[in-house]
Motif scaffolding. Structure first.
Motif, PDB file in Angstrom:
ATOM      1  N   ALA A   1       9.118  31.231   7.131  1.00  0.00           N
ATOM      2  CA  ALA A   1       9.194  29.773   7.070  1.00  0.00           C
ATOM      3  C   ALA A   1       7.810  29.188   7.327  1.00  0.00           C
ATOM      4  CB  ALA A   1      10.198  29.245   8.086  1.00  0.00           C
TER       5      ALA A   1
ATOM      6  N   THR B   1      11.473  36.634  16.584  1.00  0.00           N
ATOM      7  CA  THR B   1      10.832  35.576  15.808  1.00  0.00           C
ATOM      8  C   THR B   1       9.382  35.456  16.262  1.00  0.00           C
ATOM      9  OG1 THR B   1      12.871  34.322  15.492  1.00  0.00           O
ATOM     10  CG2 THR B   1      10.810  33.112  15.260  1.00  0.00           C
TER      11      THR B   1
ATOM     12  N   THR C   1      13.049  36.658   7.393  1.00  0.00           N
ATOM     13  CA  THR C   1      12.893  35.374   6.710  1.00  0.00           C
ATOM     14  C   THR C   1      11.584  34.731   7.122  1.00  0.00           C
ATOM     15  OG1 THR C   1      15.289  35.047   6.666  1.00  0.00           O
ATOM     16  CG2 THR C   1      13.925  33.099   6.309  1.00  0.00           C
TER      17      THR C   1
ATOM     18  N   SER D   1      13.220  35.212   1.842  1.00  0.00           N
ATOM     19  CA  SER D   1      13.994  36.075   2.717  1.00  0.00           C
ATOM     20  C   SER D   1      14.135  37.443   2.066  1.00  0.00           C
ATOM     21  CB  SER D   1      15.370  35.467   2.990  1.00  0.00           C
ATOM     22  OG  SER D   1      16.094  36.247   3.909  1.00  0.00           O
TER      23      SER D   1
ATOM     24  N   ARG E   1      13.177  38.093  12.236  1.00  0.00           N
ATOM     25  CA  ARG E   1      13.989  39.247  11.874  1.00  0.00           C
ATOM     26  C   ARG E   1      15.361  39.111  12.528  1.00  0.00           C
ATOM     27  NH1 ARG E   1      12.701  45.648  12.850  1.00  0.00           N
ATOM     28  NH2 ARG E   1      12.820  45.072  15.062  1.00  0.00           N
TER      29      ARG E   1
ATOM     30  N   THR F   1      11.934  27.107   4.457  1.00  0.00           N
ATOM     31  CA  THR F   1      12.008  28.539   4.167  1.00  0.00           C
ATOM     32  C   THR F   1      11.140  28.893   2.972  1.00  0.00           C
ATOM     33  OG1 THR F   1      14.242  28.703   5.064  1.00  0.00           O
ATOM     34  CG2 THR F   1      13.545  30.439   3.548  1.00  0.00           C
TER      35      THR F   1
ATOM     36  N   ARG G   1      17.336  41.758   7.928  1.00  0.00           N
ATOM     37  CA  ARG G   1      16.753  40.710   7.087  1.00  0.00           C
ATOM     38  C   ARG G   1      15.594  40.034   7.801  1.00  0.00           C
ATOM     39  NH1 ARG G   1      18.241  37.585   2.751  1.00  0.00           N
ATOM     40  NH2 ARG G   1      20.228  38.721   2.609  1.00  0.00           N
TER      41      ARG G   1
END
Length: 490
Positions: free
Chosen positions: A146, A69, A144, A159, A138, A156, A142
């Protein structure tokens, strides 16, 4: 009154239908509009209709393996361009066009997220501006994105399930600022494009990267979970594309660290044409191009409108018409209704057919998504252009009918209308830019602007104002025709 007008309309329709030239003119209108529209589509080609990458930006990064992240606060961002970008990125490497996922703040369009393996784009808060927080996470395959206004409450943005990123990717911040592009007239029929480089600047703070355990790392000396090393500055350079224009047109980017704050400068752009604001070679109106045949179809429409009236003067059957229907204004109104309805119907068929046939040809020649979106007849702007162009032809037919009444000579009326609608616009375009713009705004040909669906710099006038100009000329000509018709012997 209504019954008498209906009888007059039926009589004029029967009369017009019995003349072989009427059907020939309507058929020629359809054929010319479709043929020219298809030929125009066949001759047009674009180099940016596919998944061409235009990566050229400044990247401050480190390797990160596995789940990670990345979080940062964009504390300030220079407004160098509406689509200037400052944000976070996970990228398979530092090569231009390699798979990546980015989350960015822009001065003119708020928060955006985009993935490089396709045309995915997600829109966050449209009014967001620095200071603002961004986060990319990650988890498996996937990624995403935010956003947060305070760093505590997160929302969010989007994604992406299949990013194409390897196990070890480059993670960090980036800055880009696209060149300011403009086109201008350099002379009659000559358009020159130019691009002025811009350099974006953004300040990032609280830059961290965390792994599954929650361990964090930030600053120039700390390691990233799953990776190692200090933050590195890389200018991702995009090689010249098909048009020979690289994304980067300014100097190299810079990185300045002060405590936990990173000040980064960079130029260029990130992504695929049509995504994230990249619009090179997008200054084309593909819908209007499919309807370009109306300019040739005018020949048949003018002939039909003029002959609807002058043929009766030439054969002297106009006296019989006025004997049967003494109300001359009613006769002219009936002729106008029949001519306008017939031309509108034929024009609608022609324009719809031209659009439907030419669109697939355009896509095959590079005018496809994402930079050139797919259009449908049900799209309001397309429906307006198609139906409006048919109405433009109908108004030209009415103008031709009115001129036929006023002049009463076929050759003279046709020559006059050809001069006003065809010759003068053509001469003005190749003679003077100012003259071309003036003719496009102030003469009846302004009505052709109704087929426009893109606000291009070369457009002399907007769709509805241009249509109103033609409608005004037609109304004045019809008024004069009605007045003269009632005062002449025949």
């Amino acid at each position: 009154m209504t019954t008498s007008l209906l009888r007059a309309v039926r009589a004029e329709w029967a009369k017009l239908r019995s003349v072989r030239s009427t059907g020939a003119a309507l058929l020629a209108t359809v054929a010319l509009v479709v043929l020219i529209g298809v030929l125009t589509a066949e001759g047009g080609h674009s180099s940016y209709g596919g998944p061409t990458r235009l990566d050229g930006f400044t990247f401050v990064h480190r390797p990160a393996t596995g789940d990670v992240t990345v979080t940062a606060e964009v504390t300030s961002q220079a407004d160098t361009a509406p689509w200037a970008k400052a944000g976070l990125m996970l990228k398979s490497g530092t090569g231009s066009g390699s798979p990546s996922v980015s989350l960015m703040l822009t001065p003119g369009h708020g928060v955006r997220m985009q993935a490089a393996r396709g045309t995915e784009e997600f829109t966050g808060s449209g009014g967001a501006a620095a200071p603002y927080w961004l986060r990319l996470t990650r988890s498996g395959g996937r990624v995403t994105g935010a956003e947060s206004a305070d760093g505590r409450t997160w929302h969010t943005v989007g994604s992406v399930p299949d990013t194409g990123l390897p196990a070890t990717a480059e993670a960090g911040t980036f800055v880009a600022s696209p060149p300011f592009a403009r086109s201008h007239w350099a002379g009659p029929g000559k358009v020159v494009g130019s691009a002025q480089a811009t350099t974006g600047r953004a300040v990032f703070d609280h830059l961290t990267a965390s792994g599954p355990s929650g361990a964090t790392a930030g600053g120039a000396e700390a390691g990233v979970p799953g990776g190692a090393g200090a933050w590195q500055l890389t200018d991702v350079e995009q090689p010249p594309g098909p048009a020979g224009m690289p994304a980067r047109t300014a100097g190299p980017g810079t990185l300045h660290e002060a405590g936990t704050a990173f000040t980064v400068t960079g130029s260029g752009d990130v992504g695929t044409p049509g995504v994230g604001g990249i619009g090179q070679d997008g200054d084309s109106d593909t819908v209007a191009s499919t309807l370009s045949g109306v300019q040739i179809g005018l020949f048949a429409v003018i002939a039909l409108g003029v002959l609807a009236m002058t043929s009766e003067y030439r054969t002297r059957t106009i006296r019989t018409t006025f004997t049967v229907s003494p109300h001359r204004g009613r006769v002219l109104a009936a002729k106008a209704l029949v001519v306008a309805a017939g031309v509108f119907a034929a024009g609608l068929v022609a324009c719809a057919a031209s659009f439907l046939i030419a669109q697939p040809i355009q896509r095959g020649n590079g005018y496809g998504p994402p930079i050139f979106p797919r259009h449908s007849l049900t799209d309001p702007v397309v429906l307006r252009a198609v139906a409006g162009t048919a109405a433009f032809l109908a108004l030209v037919a009415l103008l031709s009918l009115a001129v036929g009444v006023i002049v009463r000579r076929t050759a003279a009326a046709v020559i006059l209308l050809f001069t006003v609608l065809v010759v003068i616009p053509l001469v003005a375009q190749v003679t003077s830019v100012g003259a071309g713009l003036w003719v496009g705004r102030a003469t009846p040909i302004a009505g052709a602007a109704i087929r426009q669906t893109q606000p291009l710099f070369e457009n002399a006038i907007g769709p509805w104002p241009g249509f109103a100009v033609l409608a005004a000329y037609t109304a004045v000509a019809l008024g004069a025709a009605f007045w003269l018709q009632r005062r002449r012997d025949a």
